[in-house]
Design a protein around this motif. Sequence first.
Motif, short mmCIF file in Angstrom:
data_model
loop_
_atom_site.label_atom_id
_atom_site.label_comp_id
_atom_site.label_asym_id
_atom_site.label_seq_id
_atom_site.Cartn_x
_atom_site.Cartn_y
_atom_site.Cartn_z
N UNK A 53 16.67 -16.49 46.73
CA UNK A 53 16.73 -15.07 47.05
C UNK A 53 16.34 -14.91 48.52
N UNK A 54 16.88 -13.90 49.19
CA UNK A 54 16.41 -13.60 50.54
C UNK A 54 16.60 -12.13 50.85
N UNK A 55 16.03 -11.70 51.95
CA UNK A 55 16.19 -10.33 52.42
C UNK A 55 16.01 -10.31 53.93
N UNK A 56 16.44 -9.22 54.55
CA UNK A 56 16.24 -8.96 55.97
C UNK A 56 15.55 -7.62 56.09
N UNK A 57 14.44 -7.58 56.85
CA UNK A 57 13.64 -6.37 56.94
C UNK A 57 13.16 -6.19 58.37
N UNK A 58 12.60 -5.03 58.65
CA UNK A 58 12.02 -4.77 59.96
C UNK A 58 10.97 -3.68 59.84
N UNK A 59 10.07 -3.65 60.80
CA UNK A 59 9.09 -2.57 60.91
C UNK A 59 8.90 -2.24 62.39
N UNK A 60 7.86 -1.50 62.70
CA UNK A 60 7.67 -1.05 64.08
C UNK A 60 7.42 -2.20 65.05
N UNK A 61 7.03 -3.36 64.55
CA UNK A 61 6.75 -4.49 65.43
C UNK A 61 7.93 -5.43 65.60
N UNK A 62 9.02 -5.17 64.89
CA UNK A 62 10.17 -6.07 64.92
C UNK A 62 10.92 -5.95 66.24
N UNK A 63 11.20 -7.09 66.84
CA UNK A 63 11.95 -7.12 68.11
C UNK A 63 13.32 -7.76 67.94
N UNK A 64 13.54 -8.50 66.84
CA UNK A 64 14.83 -9.14 66.62
C UNK A 64 15.89 -8.09 66.31
N UNK A 65 17.07 -8.26 66.90
CA UNK A 65 18.14 -7.28 66.75
C UNK A 65 18.55 -7.12 65.29
#
Length: 687
Positions: free
Chosen positions: A101-113
């Motif tokens: 299983x996998x996922x892609x996520x982000x928050x306010x600290x995420x810099x990856x496009x």
Amino acid sequence: MGSHRFFIIFSLSLCFFLSELPGSFSSSQQQVQNSSSSGFHVHQEIPEAVRLQIQENYVVVDNGFLQLTISNPEGFIIGIQYNGLSNLLEVLNDEAERGYWDLVWSDESTTRKKGNFDRMDGTSFKVILQNEEQIELSFTRTWNSSLHGKIVPLNIDKRYVILSGSSGFYTYAIYEHLKEWPAFDLDNTRIAFKLRKDKFHYMAIADDRQRYMPLPNDRLEGRGQVLAYPEAVLLVNPIEPEFKGEVDDKYEYSCESRNNGVHGWISNDSAVGFWLITPSYEFRSGGPLKQFLTSHVGPTTLSVFHSTHYVGADMIAKFGANEPWKKVFGPVFVYLNSLSDHGDPLSLWQDAKKQMMLEVQCWPYDFPASQDFSPSDQRGHVCGRLLVIDRHLSDENIPADGAYVGLAPPGDVGSWQLESKGYQFWVIADEDGQFTISNVRPGGYNLYAWVPGFIGDYKYDTVINISAGCDITIGDLVYEPPRNGSTLWEIGIPDRSAAEFYIPDPNPNYVNKLYLNHTDRFRQYGLWERYTELYPDGDLVFTIGTSDYAKDWFFQQVTRKINNNTYQGTTWQIKFKLDGVDQCGTYKLRLALATANVADLQVRINDPNANSSLFSTGIFGKDNTIARHGIHGIYRLFNIDIPGAQIIQGNNTIFLTQASSTSPFQGIMYDYIRLEGLPSSNTIKKI
């Protein structure tokens, strides 16, 4: 537990051999008898008890059909032993890159496009249920504030279920975001399997979408040439010469959710099939038309539950701080089959389709042990009838034959297209407009619908509250599509797709042989470049009453290529003649779009150089359908008033300008265009 789990029409070879996998059971032999009529192994004995072996780093489960090895406590599937093959998964991959299983996520600290990739490693293992008929395993990871910014703020519970007498295994997962936890965005999540590239070479997605596939090494430098984006590779020196000159691109094998029930691979030399069956799309985002990746070169097979593909950033699931949320993804079924004789390996596909139908009939399953999965006795049902009222077509209400009717979380009209946090339940109405939506999870829903042949979306405003065992009848519902006056002319078919328009042959240097002379010819690479070749000096001109949209309306309005790095916007013309005009009235132009990508659509009438347009969308859409060989993305309907003073008696021209022009992938696809007269107009001219 339902008795259907013990009756498998097409059972498989039960001969297992010693495996190099850690913790493997010893080889076991079960009595089988070949079926000369089908060529499949047919199980004649009482199913074996499911066996479990727990080691320090691995968990191994065996039900006599297959042996499943899972890393402990991460929960990665590292081995599937079946039919004499010690592992169906790619043994050359790291253990975490075989079944996961996998996922892609982000928050306010995420810099990856593209956000943060997370393979959802479990940190704790537990046996949820163990008896002779079923074993259910749980691999969990719990979030706390010390992990803020490091991993996605979710509690994750990955489950694996193996049943006695079942030629495969089930997997599902429960995601939970608790109150007072930080905000985050969820871009996509899925389960992936990387199969042995020395065995699995034939891929099947549908009856007319299956083929022998190139090898993954064919995409590497020296054998493959990357085209306009990394996913698309021209095979210039493939290992098998038959693939030379073809384009390989995983997006050529995408599939709408409503048709995405089974897909997978066949190993010809061992006559083994590996299939991923999704018996319900209630837990997928975006409703029945949302497109997802399926199987592609790897050999890779996926069950994608949530993604932004063919929609864009508007599909990202955004969770605020203090927003509680829980969702069950799955179960999906990994089905294995094989031949008992030297029959046609492609018959494994036919068997997989039959197995898919069995799984669909058994949904919702009765065996998941999690209380978060609702079995049938905890669900409700809704029935009714949908009618369409359009007095310019009929004096009677029209049964909504073939309408898609669904329950989805409350929202605006058409919001189901972008819905990603809850569950959706869709059916197709019969010829009388009757529908029954069964097995709906408890909760509050709006009822939505769209009717092929009519523009717009329907929404029943009253929230429908589903409780365990409820049976709700809502009677007759009436949808009144947008309509101002009689049809003066129309282009296309209102079906949320551009498939009926002109789709050119591909550049012979960039073909996928599967789609030559195929109904899905739009899946060929580089069709956006064909517009410049077909219209090198001027843009498309369509004349009402003379032109044929199947031949003369290019299926996507894209930019024109000037040179390698320069593009220009395009202006299409619709020429039409009106014998009588009421210059004091207001006419209505309906523009139904099948997709848009960073486009700016401007509408002018009779003056292409007018400083101000009659209508402009501004920059909109991030569907990226053009590059990904789709025929639709998000449906949008624009209703434009045209003052009668701007229309002249006789010949008129509507100018449709797509002004954005920084890339070849900017543009729109039209679903349907209609010009309506005044409410009293009786002039109807269809083409």
